[in-house]
Design an enzyme around this catalytic site. Structure first.
Site, short mmCIF file in Angstrom:
data_model
loop_
_atom_site.label_atom_id
_atom_site.label_comp_id
_atom_site.label_asym_id
_atom_site.label_seq_id
_atom_site.Cartn_x
_atom_site.Cartn_y
_atom_site.Cartn_z
N CYS A 1 34.22 42.18 35.21
CA CYS A 1 35.37 41.82 34.38
C CYS A 1 34.95 41.00 33.19
O CYS A 1 34.13 40.09 33.34
CB CYS A 1 36.34 40.94 35.16
SG CYS A 1 36.96 41.69 36.61
N ALA B 1 38.83 48.63 33.38
CA ALA B 1 39.27 48.45 32.00
C ALA B 1 38.07 48.54 31.05
O ALA B 1 38.12 48.06 29.93
CB ALA B 1 39.97 47.10 31.85
P1 XMP Z 1 34.02 42.46 42.38
O1 XMP Z 1 33.55 41.09 41.94
O2 XMP Z 1 34.15 42.56 43.85
O3 XMP Z 1 35.49 42.57 41.75
O4 XMP Z 1 33.19 43.55 41.80
C1 XMP Z 1 36.26 43.72 41.92
C2 XMP Z 1 37.61 43.52 41.28
O5 XMP Z 1 37.50 43.38 39.86
C3 XMP Z 1 38.73 43.76 39.26
N1 XMP Z 1 38.44 44.68 38.17
C4 XMP Z 1 38.50 44.35 36.86
N2 XMP Z 1 38.87 43.21 36.25
N3 XMP Z 1 38.42 44.20 34.15
C5 XMP Z 1 38.84 43.14 34.87
O6 XMP Z 1 39.16 42.08 34.30
C6 XMP Z 1 38.04 45.39 34.70
O7 XMP Z 1 37.66 46.34 34.00
C7 XMP Z 1 38.10 45.47 36.13
N4 XMP Z 1 37.83 46.48 37.00
C8 XMP Z 1 38.05 45.96 38.24
C9 XMP Z 1 39.58 44.41 40.32
O8 XMP Z 1 40.54 43.48 40.73
C10 XMP Z 1 38.53 44.70 41.41
O9 XMP Z 1 39.09 44.83 42.70
#
Ligand code: XMP
Length: 481
Positions: free
Chosen positions: A306, A390
């Site tokens: 993220c 995203a």
């Molecule tokens: P981890 O740290 O386990 O987190 O890889 C997974 C979670 O990250 C979120 N997620 C995103 N958050 N932009 C964001 O700000 C992104 O593009 C994105 N893709 C995933 C989501 O809550 C996921 O479960």
């Protein structure tokens, strides 16, 4: 404008203080928990609704291990429903609508259908669904004439061992054993096909005693849903395919769009648990629950992939967010899912200690065999791709799926990504990773003197640490081999 004066903490800012423990073995620790109001799990781990993490293979593996997978929504409605069906059909003591073949089918068609669905046998039925026979992969394996009718190679009805709809698991197991067969068609009193019991499914049932199952013995699975009005069609398709829970998937869940969607979903599907998210404040939890959420997903900008906090300046350090949200969730009787930022089992224990009922994992599971996508070799090491939903490429892919055509590269710069694409080491089967993580959590609970996650909530005591404490916490002052 308001400025909070206390710094918000996250996982690396704290440790849990060891407590006197009556726990004599890690096995005495019970990791049972609630995913949502009505769905209980044997382990507190959920696989994330990301397109590099959860499709049917991951969801199936997670449910077998006692956790749960949330099938992502970055695919067509039809495909998401098909992924859900693949999980729901994977296990259960009886397949309820088994794949079948018409009497006119040929050997070639039988082979194609078995390959398509990765199955070893098909029931051949007549126009009224009456069972005419059973054709298995062995019946067609060495058949030279692909156009031969299946009627000539199948085991016909009069030689078929079958059971009635009220057969118990015990009866089925006994019949499979007694006749040394692998498949048992289930017939109603008119001889019509009602299901299929297979030896493989029964063996699997016994292999996964902690599996997360619905009342009909099928693995449970959740589906991610967006917040646009058109996403209601997706929700309908997912529920019809058997989804046990719908997870409203939006980065800023404390928004009218998300709250309206939670409300609409709960009204439409009162029998299905609705998960709201993502939020990072107690107020967000309260509004979600008021809208009808049966669990709330917490985490804004904490995920490994993220960049929301960089791009927007918004977010709450994850441990703080979980602490605040869990207090609100507890008061309302709704479980909290800590989503994002988990790098090791110690972080899971900290998230649970802060009041979460489960954690959601993204990149930690993205390198496993069950995560979608193939591995690539770089500098002699195998990797798999993980990407933020995203991120630039995920955005483009989503637009292409929605529009059914390629996005002009000139338009790419219109995307403002809030996630990145990355690689994680390939890690083998997910069960090995989950085994390590759950082992770490069990050990963690025993350090707290807690036999259950609920006891951990009561007994946990966090201590903030300094940079020196953090340095002391990992391996240090040794050369790593
Ligand atoms: P981890 O740290 O386990 O987190 O890889 C997974 C979670 O990250 C979120 N997620 C995103 N958050 N932009 C964001 O700000 C992104 O593009 C994105 N893709 C995933 C989501 O809550 C996921 O479960």
């Amino acid at each position: 404008m308001k400025l909070r004066h206390d710094a918000a903490l996250t996982f690396d800012d704290v440790l849990l203080v060891p407590k006197r423990s009556p726990i004599r073995s890690r096995q005495a620790v019970n990791t049972r928990t609630q995913f949502s109001r009505n769905i209980a799990l044997a382990i507190p781990i959920i696989s994330s609704n990301m397109d590099t993490v959860t499709e049917a293979a991951m969801a199936r593996a997670m449910a077998r291990l006692g956790g749960l997978g949330v099938i992502h929504r970055f695919m067509t409605v039809e495909r998401q429903a098909a992924e859900i069906r693949r999980v729901k059909r994977a296990e259960g003591f009886m397949v309820e609508r088994p794949y079948n073949l018409p009497a006119s089918a040929t050997v070639q068609e039988a082979r194609a259908r078995m390959d398509e669905h990765h199955i070893g046998g098909l029931v051949v039925t007549g126009p009224q669904d009456e069972v005419l026979g059973l054709v298995t992969s062995r019946d067609v394996m060495f058949e030279r004439n692909p156009n031969r009718p299946v009627l000539e190679v199948m085991t016909p009805r009069d030689r078929l061992v079958v059971v009635s709809e009220d057969a118990t698991l015990e009866t089925a197991r006994e019949m499979l054993h007694q006749h040394r067969i692998e498949k048992l068609p289930v017939l109603d009193e008119h001889g019509r096909l009602r299901g299929l019991i297979t030896a493989q499914d029964i063996a699997r049932l016994e292999q996964w005693p902690n599996a997360t199952k619905d009342e009909r013995g099928r693995l449970r699975v959740a589906a991610a849903i967006g917040v646009r009005p058109s996403d209601m069609d997706r929700a309908v398709a997912c529920v019809n395919a058997g989804a046990d829970a719908l997870v409203v998937d939006i980065a800023h869940g404390h928004s009218d769009n998300a709250l309206d969607m939670v409300r609409a979903l709960k009204q439409r599907f009162p029998q299905v648990d609705i998960i709201g998210g993502n939020v990072a404040t107690a107020e967000g939890v309260r509004d979600m629950v008021e809208a009808g959420a049966d669990a709330v997903k917490v985490g804004v900008g904490a995920g490994s992939i993220c960049i929301t906090r960089i791009v927007t300046g918004f977010g709450v350090p994850q441990l703080q967010a979980v602490l605040e949200c869990a207090e609100a969730g507890r008061a309302l009787g709704v479980p909290i899912i800590a989503d994002g930022g988990i790098r090791a089992s110690g972080d899971i224990t900290k998230a649970l200690a802060a009041g979460a009922s489960t954690v959601m994992l993204g990149s930690l599971l993205a390198g496993t065999d069950e995560a979608p996508g193939a591995s690539v070799v770089r500098n002699g090491q195998r990797y798999k791709v993980v990407r933020g939903m995203a991120s630039l490429t995920a955005n483009i892919d989503r637009q292409e799926i929605e529009r059914g055509r390629e996005v002009d590269p000139d338009d790419w710069e219109q995307v403002v990504p809030e996630g990145v694409e990355a690689m994680v080491p390939a890690r083998g089967p997910v069960k090995d990773i989950v085994h390590q993580l759950v082992g770490g959590v069990r050990s963690g609970l025993s350090y707290a003197g807690a036999a259950t996650i609920a006891e951990l909530w009561d007994k946990a005591e966090f201590v903030p640490i300094t940079a020196a404490g953090r340095a002391e916490s990992g391996a240090h002052d040794v050369a790593m081999r």
